[in-house]
Design a protein around this motif. Sequence first.
Motif, PDB file in Angstrom:
ATOM      1  N   SER A 144       1.191  -1.401  -0.068  1.00 46.29           N
ATOM      2  CA  SER A 144       0.062   0.458  -0.221  1.00 46.29           C
ATOM      3  C   SER A 144       0.815   1.107  -0.379  1.00 46.29           C
ATOM      4  CB  SER A 144      -1.113   0.239   1.236  1.00 46.29           C
ATOM      5  OG  SER A 144      -2.246  -0.956   1.411  1.00 46.29           O
ATOM      6  N   VAL A 145       0.312   2.467  -0.590  1.00 41.63           N
ATOM      7  CA  VAL A 145       1.074   3.520  -0.338  1.00 41.63           C
ATOM      8  C   VAL A 145       0.599   5.206   0.347  1.00 41.63           C
ATOM      9  CG1 VAL A 145       1.778   5.677  -1.714  1.00 41.63           C
ATOM     10  CG2 VAL A 145       2.035   3.362  -2.897  1.00 41.63           C
ATOM     11  N   ARG A 146       0.897   5.550   1.670  1.00 38.61           N
ATOM     12  CA  ARG A 146      -0.113   6.113   2.576  1.00 38.61           C
ATOM     13  C   ARG A 146       0.855   7.551   2.101  1.00 38.61           C
ATOM     14  NH1 ARG A 146      -2.239   8.930   5.259  1.00 38.61           N
ATOM     15  NH2 ARG A 146      -2.456   9.262   7.257  1.00 38.61           N
ATOM     16  N   SER A 147      -0.474   8.615   1.698  1.00 35.25           N
ATOM     17  CA  SER A 147       0.074   9.490   0.890  1.00 35.25           C
ATOM     18  C   SER A 147      -0.776  10.969   1.768  1.00 35.25           C
ATOM     19  CB  SER A 147      -1.779   9.927  -0.061  1.00 35.25           C
ATOM     20  OG  SER A 147      -1.101  10.658  -0.664  1.00 35.25           O
ATOM     21  N   TRP A 148       0.316  11.760   2.076  1.00 32.54           N
ATOM     22  CA  TRP A 148      -0.151  13.420   2.817  1.00 32.54           C
ATOM     23  C   TRP A 148      -0.207  14.471   1.881  1.00 32.54           C
ATOM     24  CZ3 TRP A 148       2.226   9.533   5.280  1.00 32.54           C
ATOM     25  CH2 TRP A 148       2.443   9.091   6.554  1.00 32.54           C
ATOM     26  N   LEU A 149      -1.531  15.312   1.244  1.00 33.48           N
ATOM     27  CA  LEU A 149      -1.055  16.563   0.843  1.00 33.48           C
ATOM     28  C   LEU A 149      -1.936  17.147   1.958  1.00 33.48           C
ATOM     29  CD1 LEU A 149      -1.190  17.535  -1.959  1.00 33.48           C
ATOM     30  CD2 LEU A 149      -3.115  17.009  -2.272  1.00 33.48           C
ATOM     31  N   ARG A 150      -0.426  18.266   2.067  1.00 35.73           N
ATOM     32  CA  ARG A 150      -0.776  19.024   3.515  1.00 35.73           C
ATOM     33  C   ARG A 150      -0.686  20.754   2.431  1.00 35.73           C
ATOM     34  NH1 ARG A 150      -1.151  16.810   8.583  1.00 35.73           N
ATOM     35  NH2 ARG A 150      -2.364  14.517   8.095  1.00 35.73           N
ATOM     36  N   ALA A 151      -1.788  21.409   2.147  1.00 32.99           N
ATOM     37  CA  ALA A 151      -1.599  22.787   2.408  1.00 32.99           C
ATOM     38  C   ALA A 151      -2.179  23.652   2.909  1.00 32.99           C
ATOM     39  CB  ALA A 151      -2.143  22.790   0.631  1.00 32.99           C
ATOM     40  N   PRO A 152      -1.664  25.159   3.476  1.00 38.91           N
ATOM     41  CA  PRO A 152       0.001  24.918   3.875  1.00 38.91           C
ATOM     42  C   PRO A 152       0.514  23.598   4.942  1.00 38.91           C
ATOM     43  CG  PRO A 152      -1.080  26.758   5.702  1.00 38.91           C
ATOM     44  CD  PRO A 152      -1.892  25.729   4.592  1.00 38.91           C
ATOM     45  N   HIS A 153       1.710  23.336   5.074  1.00 39.48           N
ATOM     46  CA  HIS A 153       2.179  21.963   6.138  1.00 39.48           C
ATOM     47  C   HIS A 153       3.354  23.000   7.127  1.00 39.48           C
ATOM     48  CE1 HIS A 153       2.939  18.651   7.731  1.00 39.48           C
ATOM     49  NE2 HIS A 153       4.765  19.351   7.239  1.00 39.48           N
ATOM     50  N   ALA A 154       2.751  22.338   8.205  1.00 38.03           N
ATOM     51  CA  ALA A 154       3.929  22.471   9.669  1.00 38.03           C
ATOM     52  C   ALA A 154       4.341  21.644   9.923  1.00 38.03           C
ATOM     53  CB  ALA A 154       3.229  23.318  10.500  1.00 38.03           C
ATOM     54  N   GLU A 155       5.444  21.697   9.648  1.00 37.14           N
ATOM     55  CA  GLU A 155       6.573  19.949   9.992  1.00 37.14           C
ATOM     56  C   GLU A 155       6.890  20.119  11.488  1.00 37.14           C
ATOM     57  OE1 GLU A 155       8.039  16.494   8.902  1.00 37.14           O
ATOM     58  OE2 GLU A 155       6.917  17.573   7.934  1.00 37.14           O
ATOM     59  N   ALA A 156       6.705  18.869  12.007  1.00 38.45           N
ATOM     60  CA  ALA A 156       7.573  19.353  13.395  1.00 38.45           C
ATOM     61  C   ALA A 156       8.945  18.233  13.279  1.00 38.45           C
ATOM     62  CB  ALA A 156       5.882  18.044  14.392  1.00 38.45           C
ATOM     63  N   GLY A 157       9.772  19.098  13.940  1.00 40.62           N
ATOM     64  CA  GLY A 157      11.156  18.501  14.486  1.00 40.62           C
ATOM     65  C   GLY A 157      11.686  17.877  15.651  1.00 40.62           C
ATOM     66  N   GLU A 158      12.824  18.830  15.479  1.00 38.06           N
ATOM     67  CA  GLU A 158      13.392  18.032  17.084  1.00 38.06           C
ATOM     68  C   GLU A 158      12.426  18.511  17.895  1.00 38.06           C
ATOM     69  OE1 GLU A 158      16.442  18.507  19.706  1.00 38.06           O
ATOM     70  OE2 GLU A 158      16.947  19.558  18.002  1.00 38.06           O
ATOM     71  N   ILE A 159      12.189  18.008  18.882  1.00 34.90           N
ATOM     72  CA  ILE A 159      10.971  18.317  20.605  1.00 34.90           C
ATOM     73  C   ILE A 159      11.338  17.699  22.203  1.00 34.90           C
ATOM     74  CG2 ILE A 159       9.630  17.098  21.889  1.00 34.90           C
ATOM     75  CD1 ILE A 159       7.518  16.533  19.020  1.00 34.90           C
ATOM     76  N   GLU A 160      11.957  19.173  22.115  1.00 37.94           N
ATOM     77  CA  GLU A 160      12.986  18.651  23.403  1.00 37.94           C
ATOM     78  C   GLU A 160      12.250  18.838  24.578  1.00 37.94           C
ATOM     79  OE1 GLU A 160      15.008  22.309  23.445  1.00 37.94           O
ATOM     80  OE2 GLU A 160      16.463  22.381  21.439  1.00 37.94           O
ATOM     81  N   LEU A 161      12.366  18.050  25.322  1.00 42.50           N
ATOM     82  CA  LEU A 161      11.206  17.877  26.948  1.00 42.50           C
ATOM     83  C   LEU A 161      11.908  17.775  28.375  1.00 42.50           C
ATOM     84  CD1 LEU A 161       9.940  14.565  25.953  1.00 42.50           C
ATOM     85  CD2 LEU A 161       8.623  16.436  25.991  1.00 42.50           C
ATOM     86  N   ALA A 162      12.463  18.978  29.583  1.00 44.51           N
ATOM     87  CA  ALA A 162      12.634  19.310  30.297  1.00 44.51           C
ATOM     88  C   ALA A 162      11.879  20.354  30.854  1.00 44.51           C
ATOM     89  CB  ALA A 162      14.483  19.887  29.476  1.00 44.51           C
ATOM     90  N   ASP A 163      11.947  20.173  32.594  1.00 43.77           N
ATOM     91  CA  ASP A 163      11.983  21.400  33.354  1.00 43.77           C
ATOM     92  C   ASP A 163      10.031  21.054  33.629  1.00 43.77           C
ATOM     93  OD1 ASP A 163      14.480  21.561  34.558  1.00 43.77           O
ATOM     94  OD2 ASP A 163      14.651  23.140  32.943  1.00 43.77           O
ATOM     95  N   GLY A 164       9.503  20.162  33.059  1.00 47.54           N
ATOM     96  CA  GLY A 164       8.160  19.952  32.565  1.00 47.54           C
ATOM     97  C   GLY A 164       7.691  20.326  31.381  1.00 47.54           C
ATOM     98  N   ALA A 165       8.325  21.043  30.623  1.00 48.71           N
ATOM     99  CA  ALA A 165       7.743  21.060  29.758  1.00 48.71           C
ATOM    100  C   ALA A 165       8.123  20.719  28.372  1.00 48.71           C
ATOM    101  CB  ALA A 165       7.706  22.804  29.234  1.00 48.71           C
ATOM    102  N   MET A 166       7.551  21.360  26.702  1.00 50.58           N
ATOM    103  CA  MET A 166       7.867  20.275  25.356  1.00 50.58           C
ATOM    104  C   MET A 166       8.496  21.745  24.983  1.00 50.58           C
ATOM    105  SD  MET A 166       4.232  19.098  24.251  1.00 50.58           S
ATOM    106  CE  MET A 166       5.199  18.833  22.486  1.00 50.58           C
ATOM    107  N   THR A 167       9.673  21.504  24.265  1.00 52.79           N
ATOM    108  CA  THR A 167       9.730  22.599  23.073  1.00 52.79           C
ATOM    109  C   THR A 167      10.281  22.324  21.995  1.00 52.79           C
ATOM    110  OG1 THR A 167      10.483  24.039  25.181  1.00 52.79           O
ATOM    111  CG2 THR A 167      11.024  24.452  22.622  1.00 52.79           C
ATOM    112  N   VAL A 168       8.584  22.550  21.045  1.00 56.41           N
ATOM    113  CA  VAL A 168       9.157  22.230  19.117  1.00 56.41           C
ATOM    114  C   VAL A 168       9.631  23.097  18.447  1.00 56.41           C
ATOM    115  CG1 VAL A 168       7.196  21.213  17.607  1.00 56.41           C
ATOM    116  CG2 VAL A 168       7.246  21.071  20.070  1.00 56.41           C
ATOM    117  N   HIS A 169      10.275  22.270  18.357  1.00 63.59           N
ATOM    118  CA  HIS A 169      10.912  23.161  16.666  1.00 63.59           C
ATOM    119  C   HIS A 169      10.426  22.225  15.664  1.00 63.59           C
ATOM    120  CE1 HIS A 169      14.228  24.613  19.289  1.00 63.59           C
ATOM    121  NE2 HIS A 169      14.443  22.920  20.005  1.00 63.59           N
ATOM    122  N   GLY A 170      10.193  23.857  14.211  1.00 61.98           N
ATOM    123  CA  GLY A 170       9.670  23.822  12.954  1.00 61.98           C
ATOM    124  C   GLY A 170      10.098  23.739  11.879  1.00 61.98           C
TER     125      GLY A 170
END
Length: 289
Positions: A144-170
Motif C-alpha cells: 500500500s501507499v500512505r499519502s499526505w497532501l497538506r496545504a499549507p504544512h507545519a512540519e514538526a522537527g526536534e522536540i525537547e523535553l525538560a523541566d516539565g515542558a516540551m519545546t517544539v522546533h519546526g
Amino acid sequence: MTALAASHEASHTGDDHQASTAPRADCVADSAGGLTFDVTDPGETGPQGAAHLLLRRRDADPAEDCVRLPLSPSADGRLRAALPSTVELAEGRWNAYAQIAGGEPRRLMPGVNDLRALVDRAPSGSRGHIAVRIPYATKQGNLSVRSWLRAPHAEAGEIELADGAMTVHGRVYGTPLTGAAYAEAVRRAEPGHVHRVEVTSEGPEFTFAMRHTLLADSGPGPWDLWLLPAGESGPRVRLARLLDDVPDKKAIFTYPVARCETEHGVLEAGPYYTLDNDLSVRVREARSA
C-alpha cells in the motif's frame, strides 16, 4: 481518475489467501514526491494485454479515488509504472494492484522499497503544498501507499523535553510566518477548550514551548497541536511529521512523559504522533514506576 471495481482489503480475505502467489513490486521514491514501481510476474499480457498498476484509496467508494498507471516493459522482464509528483494523490492509504488486459486486479506484494531520497527531505514549498507518498507493507503482507497532501504544512522537527515542558522546533511550508504567529493546543473532546502559546520564528523556522501542567490541569485526554502562522487572520495548520521515510510513527517515535500533580490526581503528559502522523499531547493517569 478511473473507476475500478476492486474489493476492500479489510473486507476480503482473498487478498490474504493469495498473498504468496501475488506479483511483487519494488518501489523507488524520489525527493520530489514521485514513486516508481517495478512489477515482477504480473501475469501474461498477451498480444492485446495492456497492463496497468492501480492505486485505490482504502474505504473509498468503488467508483471514486482510483489512479490508473500504465505498466511498460522494463529490464529483466519486469513492468514499470511511474507516479509523478505532479499527479495528485489524495490523503489516505492506497492499496496497490496489477491489472492485465482489463482482467481482475491482483493485489501486489511489496518487494524492495528504496526510500533513501525521503530521509531529511526538505521541499521548497514553492507549490504552496507538500505531497508525501510512502510505500509500505500492510499487516497482511500487501503493498500500500500512505499519502499526505497538506496545504499549507507545519512540519514538526526536534522536540525537547525538560523541566516539565516540551519545546517544539519546526518549519512551515506554503505560507509565511509573521510576527502574529502563535501555537495552540486544542482538547480533542472539547474543541472550544484551547491554550495558546507564543511562537518565535526565523524565516520559515518556528519554535514554541508548552508546559505539561497547562494541559494536565484539565484532566486526562489528548490535545491536538496547531500552528497559526499569521495569527487569527491566517490559516490554521495541524502540526505533523511527514517528511521522512516512516509511514506510521505512533509506535516508532516515543517520548518520555512528565508526571503532574493535579486536582484530578497524579497524571502523566507527553507528546506522541497519531495514526496520521499528526503531533498531539497525551494526558493520562500516571502508571506505576
